[in-house]
Design a protein around this motif. Structure first.
Motif, PDB file in Angstrom:
ATOM      1  N   VAL A   1       0.823  -1.227   0.000  1.00 55.34           N
ATOM      2  CA  VAL A   1       0.000   0.000   0.000  1.00 55.34           C
ATOM      3  C   VAL A   1       0.852   1.270   0.000  1.00 55.34           C
ATOM      4  CG1 VAL A   1      -1.894  -1.169   1.181  1.00 55.34           C
ATOM      5  CG2 VAL A   1      -0.201   0.085   2.534  1.00 55.34           C
ATOM      6  N   LEU A   2       2.157   1.130  -0.172  1.00 49.68           N
ATOM      7  CA  LEU A   2       3.051   2.300  -0.164  1.00 49.68           C
ATOM      8  C   LEU A   2       2.633   3.393  -1.150  1.00 49.68           C
ATOM      9  CD1 LEU A   2       5.638   3.570   0.996  1.00 49.68           C
ATOM     10  CD2 LEU A   2       6.933   2.314  -0.731  1.00 49.68           C
ATOM     11  N   PRO A   3       2.192   3.075  -2.395  1.00 47.54           N
ATOM     12  CA  PRO A   3       1.761   4.137  -3.325  1.00 47.54           C
ATOM     13  C   PRO A   3       0.604   4.983  -2.802  1.00 47.54           C
ATOM     14  CG  PRO A   3       2.146   2.101  -4.520  1.00 47.54           C
ATOM     15  CD  PRO A   3       2.219   1.764  -3.065  1.00 47.54           C
ATOM     16  N   CYS A   4      -0.197   4.414  -1.869  1.00 50.49           N
ATOM     17  CA  CYS A   4      -1.312   5.192  -1.298  1.00 50.49           C
ATOM     18  C   CYS A   4      -0.796   6.430  -0.571  1.00 50.49           C
ATOM     19  CB  CYS A   4      -2.113   4.335  -0.326  1.00 50.49           C
ATOM     20  SG  CYS A   4      -3.179   3.143  -1.124  1.00 50.49           S
ATOM     21  N   ILE A   5       0.363   6.303   0.083  1.00 49.51           N
ATOM     22  CA  ILE A   5       0.935   7.443   0.802  1.00 49.51           C
ATOM     23  C   ILE A   5       1.350   8.525  -0.190  1.00 49.51           C
ATOM     24  CG2 ILE A   5       2.787   8.161   2.368  1.00 49.51           C
ATOM     25  CD1 ILE A   5       2.812   5.249   3.383  1.00 49.51           C
ATOM     26  N   ALA A   6       1.880   8.090  -1.345  1.00 50.35           N
ATOM     27  CA  ALA A   6       2.290   9.053  -2.376  1.00 50.35           C
ATOM     28  C   ALA A   6       1.093   9.794  -2.956  1.00 50.35           C
ATOM     29  CB  ALA A   6       3.051   8.329  -3.485  1.00 50.35           C
ATOM     30  N   ILE A   7      -0.074   9.129  -2.979  1.00 50.38           N
ATOM     31  CA  ILE A   7      -1.286   9.772  -3.525  1.00 50.38           C
ATOM     32  C   ILE A   7      -1.640  11.025  -2.727  1.00 50.38           C
ATOM     33  CG2 ILE A   7      -3.793   9.490  -3.863  1.00 50.38           C
ATOM     34  CD1 ILE A   7      -3.264   6.580  -4.602  1.00 50.38           C
ATOM     35  N   VAL A   8      -1.327  11.019  -1.423  1.00 50.68           N
ATOM     36  CA  VAL A   8      -1.655  12.153  -0.550  1.00 50.68           C
ATOM     37  C   VAL A   8      -1.047  13.447  -1.062  1.00 50.68           C
ATOM     38  CG1 VAL A   8      -1.347  13.093   1.777  1.00 50.68           C
ATOM     39  CG2 VAL A   8      -1.900  10.675   1.471  1.00 50.68           C
ATOM     40  N   PHE A   9       0.159  13.360  -1.687  1.00 46.07           N
ATOM     41  CA  PHE A   9       0.849  14.566  -2.135  1.00 46.07           C
ATOM     42  C   PHE A   9       0.316  15.103  -3.457  1.00 46.07           C
ATOM     43  CE2 PHE A   9       4.266  12.505   0.458  1.00 46.07           C
ATOM     44  CZ  PHE A   9       4.307  13.467   1.445  1.00 46.07           C
ATOM     45  N   PHE A  10      -0.455  14.309  -4.207  1.00 49.81           N
ATOM     46  CA  PHE A  10      -1.006  14.737  -5.505  1.00 49.81           C
ATOM     47  C   PHE A  10       0.080  15.335  -6.393  1.00 49.81           C
ATOM     48  CE2 PHE A  10      -5.001  14.729  -3.085  1.00 49.81           C
ATOM     49  CZ  PHE A  10      -5.764  13.943  -3.933  1.00 49.81           C
ATOM     50  N   HIS A  11       1.187  14.604  -6.490  1.00 53.02           N
ATOM     51  CA  HIS A  11       2.294  15.057  -7.330  1.00 53.02           C
ATOM     52  C   HIS A  11       2.674  13.912  -8.265  1.00 53.02           C
ATOM     53  CE1 HIS A  11       6.058  16.770  -8.623  1.00 53.02           C
ATOM     54  NE2 HIS A  11       5.793  17.888  -7.958  1.00 53.02           N
ATOM     55  N   LYS A  12       2.579  14.155  -9.567  1.00 47.24           N
ATOM     56  CA  LYS A  12       2.796  13.095 -10.544  1.00 47.24           C
ATOM     57  C   LYS A  12       4.184  12.476 -10.435  1.00 47.24           C
ATOM     58  CE  LYS A  12      -0.391  14.574 -14.192  1.00 47.24           C
ATOM     59  NZ  LYS A  12      -0.481  15.049 -15.599  1.00 47.24           N
TER      60      LYS A  12
END
Length: 401
Positions: A96-107
């Motif tokens: 689920v690590l990519p879920c944390i990256a989604i928080v930043f909304f940065h491509k």
């Protein structure tokens, strides 16, 4: 704009961060490993480092800090997985690590960590199959291919969620910017309509009397020496009022058409001497025989504003202004690019605001008028700039068939 500027956001951020740090610290405490073991030292190092970055982040909400934070968290999850193979939940954290990256909304951050996670995940599967062979991770081999399929499916689901969410966010951002621009034009137009006539009438009276007295032979020439200066200043005031009125006046006429190539060359010829005086050259790459929906007069007004701004922003000896066109289906993009002083994000956000100008003698109305003109023809204006490297303006027109 920073996401944690508001006090309420910062308050919740601190609460969540404290909770996360407490969970990480409790993980160290309840770990069965000896107190001064390598396992606990690695855990402690990641916990302290991540905590420091968490507390610095609200003050440094930059791309670099976002990247550092997400990669530290990734390193922490992968370390837990390798240090404590008996805990099956650790691989869920990696999944689920990519879920944390989604928080930043940065491509860039999401695609970067998503790629790294795919490589890391498949690397773990390869390690378990070829090297470990179930010695430390026996539960993986019980349903080896099922675990790989589930991991892959989760990564694609997260990518789909990010793609949809990011698309909606960008549309909302664009919609918000359009609302802001429309509101600025509306407010400026209302201000123009309310104030213009009240100011123009007394100016006309004063100007008329000055012109009358200037021709009066009974008044000594010494007394008239500043008349022309006063008349020039009144002319400038009338020009500002006329600019305001052009914003308030709706465009009800039939949509005119003009040739881009002819208009661009006409304006470049007009401003060539001004550019030469500033040691600036033009580089043109314009499509022939392309007509767009815009009157020739208003297109000239647009180009003069943007090209003159580009000249004044370029103070280099090797200054160059590139003017080119690109075709995009039914739209034509006219690009004006300079290698001048450029702008930062804060300055670009204020572009088009009434009375905001980067020039000491500017009124700030020129770009407002440009926005008003282009919106009357269902076009758009976009800026991209970097401090010290220059600015690129993209003007979008509807092609006339």
């Amino acid at each position: 704009m920073k996401e944690l500027n508001q006090l309420s956001n910062l308050k919740w951020y601190k609460i969540i961060v404290l909770f996360i740090i407490c969970m990480m610290a409790s993980g160290i405490i309840i770990s069965p490993a000896p107190i001064f073991s390598i396992k606990k030292m690695i855990q402690l190092l990641f916990t302290v480092t991540i905590s420091i970055v968490f507390f610095i982040y609200p003050k440094k909400e930059t791309f670099m800090f976002k990247g550092i934070l997400i990669y530290l968290i990734a390193g922490y999850f992968y370390s837990l997985f390798l240090l404590y193979p008996e805990t099956t939940l650790n691989f869920v954290f990696i999944t689920v690590l990519p879920c944390i990256a989604i928080v930043f909304f940065h491509k860039k951050i999401y695609y970067s960590i998503g790629t790294v996670n795919l490589i890391g995940g498949y690397g773990i599967f390869a390690y378990i199959y070829f090297i470990d062979q179930g010695e430390r991770f026996p539960y993986f081999l019980e349903d080896y291919w099922g675990n790989i399929i589930n991991f892959t499916a989760c990564q694609f689901i997260f990518f789909f969620v990010f793609f949809i969410t990011n698309s909606r966010t960008e549309k909302l951002k664009l919609y918000y910017e359009q609302i802001q621009r429309t509101e600025r034009l509306k407010n400026t137009g209302q201000l123009a309509a309310a104030v213009a006539h009240e100011i123009r009438n007394p100016i006309t009276v004063v100007k008329g009397f000055l012109q009358f007295y200037e021709e009066d032979q009974l008044i000594p020439m010494k007394s008239k020496q500043h008349f022309q200066l006063m008349l020039d200043e009144l002319d400038l005031a009338e020009k500002v009022i006329s600019d305001f009125l052009s914003l308030a006046k709706p465009n009800t006429e039939k949509t005119p058409v003009s040739n881009v190539n002819d208009t661009v060359h006409s304006v470049v010829e007009l401003l060539s001497s001004y550019a030469s005086a500033n040691n600036i050259i033009f580089s043109l790459s314009i499509h022939d025989n392309i007509n767009v929906h815009c009157s020739k007069v208003e297109m000239k007004q647009l180009l003069v504003n943007f090209i003159k701004n580009a000249i004044e922003a370029t103070d280099k000896k090797d200054g160059i202004i590139k003017i080119s066109t690109e075709l995009h289906e039914s739209k034509l993009h006219l690009l004006i690019e300079d290698n001048g002083i450029g702008m930062d994000n804060e300055e670009m956000e204020k572009i088009g605001t009434p009375f905001y100008s980067l020039k000491s003698n500017g009124t700030g109305l020129g770009l407002m008028i440009c926005y008003n003109i282009i919106e009357n023809y269902n076009g758009s204006i976009k800026f991209s700039s970097e401090k010290g490297k220059g600015t690129k303006v993209t003007i979008q027109f509807q092609i006339a068939r």
